[in-house]
Design a protein around this motif. Structure first.
Motif, PDB file in Angstrom:
ATOM      1  N   ASP A   1     -39.184 -40.953  94.200  1.00 20.97           N
ATOM      2  CA  ASP A   1     -39.195 -41.885  95.331  1.00 20.97           C
ATOM      3  C   ASP A   1     -40.486 -41.829  96.153  1.00 20.97           C
ATOM      4  OD1 ASP A   1     -36.620 -42.888  94.829  1.00 20.97           O
ATOM      5  OD2 ASP A   1     -35.705 -41.175  95.861  1.00 20.97           O
ATOM      6  N   ALA A   2     -41.427 -40.988  95.757  1.00 24.06           N
ATOM      7  CA  ALA A   2     -42.678 -40.870  96.512  1.00 24.06           C
ATOM      8  C   ALA A   2     -43.481 -42.158  96.411  1.00 24.06           C
ATOM      9  CB  ALA A   2     -43.499 -39.696  95.989  1.00 24.06           C
TER      10      ALA A   2
ATOM     11  N   VAL B   1     -41.925 -45.778  78.716  1.00 25.47           N
ATOM     12  CA  VAL B   1     -41.853 -45.601  80.168  1.00 25.47           C
ATOM     13  C   VAL B   1     -41.763 -44.126  80.513  1.00 25.47           C
ATOM     14  CG1 VAL B   1     -40.756 -47.831  80.501  1.00 25.47           C
ATOM     15  CG2 VAL B   1     -39.337 -45.797  80.230  1.00 25.47           C
ATOM     16  N   PRO B   2     -42.309 -43.733  81.660  1.00 23.85           N
ATOM     17  CA  PRO B   2     -42.192 -42.336  82.103  1.00 23.85           C
ATOM     18  C   PRO B   2     -40.776 -42.049  82.585  1.00 23.85           C
ATOM     19  CG  PRO B   2     -43.263 -43.651  83.787  1.00 23.85           C
ATOM     20  CD  PRO B   2     -43.091 -44.551  82.595  1.00 23.85           C
ATOM     21  N   ILE B   3     -40.377 -40.776  82.478  1.00 21.91           N
ATOM     22  CA  ILE B   3     -39.050 -40.349  82.939  1.00 21.91           C
ATOM     23  C   ILE B   3     -39.234 -39.391  84.110  1.00 21.91           C
ATOM     24  CG2 ILE B   3     -36.896 -39.244  82.312  1.00 21.91           C
ATOM     25  CD1 ILE B   3     -37.429 -41.864  80.847  1.00 21.91           C
ATOM     26  N   PHE B   4     -38.602 -39.721  85.215  1.00 23.16           N
ATOM     27  CA  PHE B   4     -38.718 -38.893  86.415  1.00 23.16           C
ATOM     28  C   PHE B   4     -37.498 -37.992  86.560  1.00 23.16           C
ATOM     29  CE2 PHE B   4     -41.771 -42.157  87.119  1.00 23.16           C
ATOM     30  CZ  PHE B   4     -42.756 -41.588  87.907  1.00 23.16           C
TER      31      PHE B   4
ATOM     32  N   GLY C   1     -50.535 -48.450  83.846  1.00 20.49           N
ATOM     33  CA  GLY C   1     -49.487 -48.290  82.854  1.00 20.49           C
ATOM     34  C   GLY C   1     -49.753 -47.137  81.906  1.00 20.49           C
ATOM     35  N   ARG C   2     -51.016 -46.743  81.776  1.00 25.96           N
ATOM     36  CA  ARG C   2     -51.374 -45.643  80.884  1.00 25.96           C
ATOM     37  C   ARG C   2     -51.336 -44.283  81.588  1.00 25.96           C
ATOM     38  NH1 ARG C   2     -55.312 -49.637  79.614  1.00 25.96           N
ATOM     39  NH2 ARG C   2     -54.975 -50.568  77.565  1.00 25.96           N
ATOM     40  N   PHE C   3     -51.295 -44.275  82.913  1.00 29.73           N
ATOM     41  CA  PHE C   3     -51.411 -43.021  83.650  1.00 29.73           C
ATOM     42  C   PHE C   3     -50.295 -42.032  83.310  1.00 29.73           C
ATOM     43  CE2 PHE C   3     -53.821 -45.057  87.502  1.00 29.73           C
ATOM     44  CZ  PHE C   3     -54.861 -45.385  86.646  1.00 29.73           C
ATOM     45  N   LEU C   4     -49.039 -42.506  83.297  1.00 32.62           N
ATOM     46  CA  LEU C   4     -47.892 -41.609  83.117  1.00 32.62           C
ATOM     47  C   LEU C   4     -47.023 -41.993  81.924  1.00 32.62           C
ATOM     48  CD1 LEU C   4     -46.716 -41.248  86.843  1.00 32.62           C
ATOM     49  CD2 LEU C   4     -48.293 -39.784  85.575  1.00 32.62           C
TER      50      LEU C   4
ATOM     51  N   GLY D   1     -49.185 -52.180 100.113  1.00 33.32           N
ATOM     52  CA  GLY D   1     -47.916 -51.934  99.445  1.00 33.32           C
ATOM     53  C   GLY D   1     -47.837 -50.526  98.883  1.00 33.32           C
ATOM     54  N   HIS D   2     -46.695 -49.871  99.080  1.00 33.20           N
ATOM     55  CA  HIS D   2     -46.504 -48.495  98.595  1.00 33.20           C
ATOM     56  C   HIS D   2     -45.173 -48.388  97.842  1.00 33.20           C
ATOM     57  CE1 HIS D   2     -49.862 -46.991 101.068  1.00 33.20           C
ATOM     58  NE2 HIS D   2     -49.392 -47.790 102.018  1.00 33.20           N
ATOM     59  N   PRO D   3     -45.061 -49.020  96.682  1.00 32.46           N
ATOM     60  CA  PRO D   3     -43.816 -48.889  95.915  1.00 32.46           C
ATOM     61  C   PRO D   3     -43.605 -47.450  95.469  1.00 32.46           C
ATOM     62  CG  PRO D   3     -45.532 -49.891  94.581  1.00 32.46           C
ATOM     63  CD  PRO D   3     -46.070 -49.823  95.978  1.00 32.46           C
ATOM     64  N   SER D   4     -42.387 -47.121  95.077  1.00 36.70           N
ATOM     65  CA  SER D   4     -42.094 -45.759  94.636  1.00 36.70           C
ATOM     66  C   SER D   4     -42.773 -45.484  93.300  1.00 36.70           C
ATOM     67  CB  SER D   4     -40.587 -45.541  94.503  1.00 36.70           C
ATOM     68  OG  SER D   4     -40.089 -46.250  93.373  1.00 36.70           O
ATOM     69  N   ARG D   5     -43.047 -44.210  93.046  1.00 36.07           N
ATOM     70  CA  ARG D   5     -43.687 -43.808  91.791  1.00 36.07           C
ATOM     71  C   ARG D   5     -42.858 -44.251  90.581  1.00 36.07           C
ATOM     72  NH1 ARG D   5     -47.060 -39.466  90.851  1.00 36.07           N
ATOM     73  NH2 ARG D   5     -45.497 -38.403  89.566  1.00 36.07           N
ATOM     74  N   ALA D   6     -41.560 -44.021  90.651  1.00 40.78           N
ATOM     75  CA  ALA D   6     -40.705 -44.355  89.511  1.00 40.78           C
ATOM     76  C   ALA D   6     -40.726 -45.851  89.231  1.00 40.78           C
ATOM     77  CB  ALA D   6     -39.279 -43.878  89.767  1.00 40.78           C
ATOM     78  N   ASP D   7     -40.565 -46.651  90.271  1.00 43.51           N
ATOM     79  CA  ASP D   7     -40.530 -48.103  90.091  1.00 43.51           C
ATOM     80  C   ASP D   7     -41.878 -48.631  89.601  1.00 43.51           C
ATOM     81  OD1 ASP D   7     -39.490 -50.740  90.236  1.00 43.51           O
ATOM     82  OD2 ASP D   7     -40.476 -51.018  92.160  1.00 43.51           O
ATOM     83  N   PHE D   8     -42.951 -48.189  90.254  1.00 44.17           N
ATOM     84  CA  PHE D   8     -44.266 -48.734  89.923  1.00 44.17           C
ATOM     85  C   PHE D   8     -44.718 -48.349  88.523  1.00 44.17           C
ATOM     86  CE2 PHE D   8     -48.890 -48.260  89.711  1.00 44.17           C
ATOM     87  CZ  PHE D   8     -49.268 -49.576  89.939  1.00 44.17           C
ATOM     88  N   TYR D   9     -44.654 -47.056  88.193  1.00 48.86           N
ATOM     89  CA  TYR D   9     -45.191 -46.619  86.902  1.00 48.86           C
ATOM     90  C   TYR D   9     -44.289 -47.026  85.730  1.00 48.86           C
ATOM     91  CZ  TYR D   9     -48.904 -44.166  89.259  1.00 48.86           C
ATOM     92  OH  TYR D   9     -50.014 -43.873  90.023  1.00 48.86           O
TER      93      TYR D   9
END
Length: 284
Positions: free
Chosen positions: A200-201, A253-256, A187-190, A234-242
């Motif tokens: 979507d990565a 929250v991060p903004i993609f 949660g702190r990464f981004l 499991g490989h959720p999307s970057r946007a969803d996970f972070y």
């Protein structure tokens, strides 16, 4: 042959909890810290601590000149031999040195070469080299252990590091994906960052618990492949996970943005299929 003694080079975020876990399993464990004072504190956890500074070429108070590293094995005193025997010359050796390639690209290989000189001609039952999935290019396809390629300067260094030990010792390379766990909450990464690429990565992460479990699995297995990936299934999307990870800590929250990012998908199933290893955290 049964492995009884294990040395861990690098008792930090991963190496220290690994050492504590192996002590509980009944192994005699040695572990390194850069400073002698920190190494001595490992004794309280049942770990035989020793000081090892790979940048200044120091081992337990002994300092070596860089241009004489190849002569270490013929210059050792009986006292120094005894120190090596208890610290590095064990049944198994776990090499856990963070690459830090971006800051000092050539320092990583120099550190490992010094370590290899200290290992000398000792006959190990097993050497486990902790590497990263940075050796895989982003192609959009699942990456298995055979797909590693020198696709960048840093990946070239990582592959050189892996081969450094595989040439002379019975080495198994364990490639970690992105690490999460205590003091590394994603949660702190981004959190709070804007216009990030790759909405979507897929993410490729592995929990500390599974890193410890995987090394324990390798130490208790006799027939190993040269390389294993370690990554949650499991490989959720970057946007969803972070986004969810930041919300979990009540952080911004991060903004993609709209910039696309070619996917990298790490397949960490080989260790499960071959050795029966079970991930405790199958989904980030």
């Amino acid at each position: 042959m049964k492995i009884n003694t294990v040395s861990i080079v690098g008792c930090g975020w991963f190496g220290l909890p690994l050492a504590k876990h192996l002590v509980k399993l009944g192994y005699q464990v040695s572990g390194s810290k850069r400073e002698s004072e920190a190494a001595n504190k490992l004794q309280s956890d049942g770990i035989r601590g020793f000081s090892l500074d790979l940048d200044n070429h120091e081992f337990n108070g002994h300092c070596f000149e860089v241009d004489k590293l190849s002569q270490i094995d013929v210059e050792l005193t009986s006292e120094f031999q005894s120190q090596l025997q208890g610290s590095l010359h064990t049944d198994a050796l776990v090499i856990n040195i963070p690459p830090s390639i971006r800051k000092l690209p050539h320092a990583y290989l120099n550190r490992l070469k010094f370590l290899k000189s200290l290992m000398a001609k000792h006959v190990y039952q097993q050497v486990i080299f902790i590497s990263t999935t940075g050796v895989y290019p982003a192609t959009g396809e699942p990456m298995t252990e055979s797909d590693a390629a020198a696709h960048s300067p840093s990946s070239e260094i990582l592959l050189q590091a892996e081969s450094l030990f595989s040439q002379d010792y019975p080495t198994c390379v364990l490639r970690f994906s992105g690490l999460i766990g205590p003091a590394r909450h994603p949660g702190r990464f981004l959190a709070g960052k804007k216009d990030l690429p790759g909405t979507d990565a897929p993410v490729n992460l592995v929990h500390l618990d599974d890193c410890i479990g995987a090394v324990s699995c390798l130490l208790s297995s006799e027939l190993l492949s040269p390389v294993y990936n370690l990554c949650a299934a499991g490989h959720p999307s970057r946007a969803d996970f972070y986004t969810r990870a930041a919300q979990h800590l009540s952080l911004e929250v991060p903004i993609f943005g709209e910039e696309l990012q070619v996917a990298k998908i790490i397949d960490g199933s080989k260790i499960t299929k071959e050795l029966g290893f079970n991930y405790r955290h199958n989904s980030p």
